[in-house]
Design a protein around this motif. Structure first.
Motif, mmCIF file in Angstrom:
data_model
loop_
_atom_site.group_PDB
_atom_site.id
_atom_site.type_symbol
_atom_site.label_atom_id
_atom_site.label_comp_id
_atom_site.label_asym_id
_atom_site.label_seq_id
_atom_site.Cartn_x
_atom_site.Cartn_y
_atom_site.Cartn_z
ATOM 1 N N GLU A 103 0.826 -1.204 0.065
ATOM 2 C CA GLU A 103 0.101 0.007 0.063
ATOM 3 C C GLU A 103 0.924 1.310 0.033
ATOM 4 N N TYR A 142 -1.149 4.381 1.148
ATOM 5 C CA TYR A 142 -1.003 4.315 2.757
ATOM 6 C C TYR A 142 0.340 4.944 3.169
ATOM 7 N N LYS A 171 -4.141 7.031 5.740
ATOM 8 C CA LYS A 171 -4.766 5.745 5.204
ATOM 9 C C LYS A 171 -6.357 6.079 4.636
#
Length: 99
Positions: A17, A23, A43
């Motif tokens: 991610e 992320y 996130k």
């Protein structure tokens, strides 16, 4: 599936991610001792706005010293200025009066 395997999968997922820009993890450490203080992540990105969710924790030994507030200000500034988000979304647990 063992606990170690589940942990490995979680970390691997988070690394992917991060690599794909969905992320952003930040470790908070003491400047001189490098002791782990806490963690902040950006996130649940919604690029249509663009907005991001901010999540964090501070080790109990470091609570009440103003470090979380300072770190949140710095990460918020980075989210807006460097990462170009327009909004931050934060969920606060009602049972956590410090937050």
């Amino acid at each position: 599936m063992t606990a170690n395997w589940k942990s490995w999968l979680f970390v691997r997922k988070k690394l992917l991610e991060y690599r794909y820009g969905i992320y952003f993890p930040f470790v908070l450490e003491h400047k001189t001792t490098k002791e782990l203080i806490g963690y902040i992540s950006l996130k649940t990105i919604d690029n249509s706005i663009p907005k991001v969710e901010l999540a964090y924790f501070i080790d109990a030994a470091w609570e009440g010293k103003g470090l979380a507030g300072f770190a949140l200000q710095e990460i918020s500034k980075r989210a807006f200025e460097e990462l170009q988000f327009k909004a931050l979304f934060v969920r606060i647990n009602a049972e956590n009066p410090a937050s």
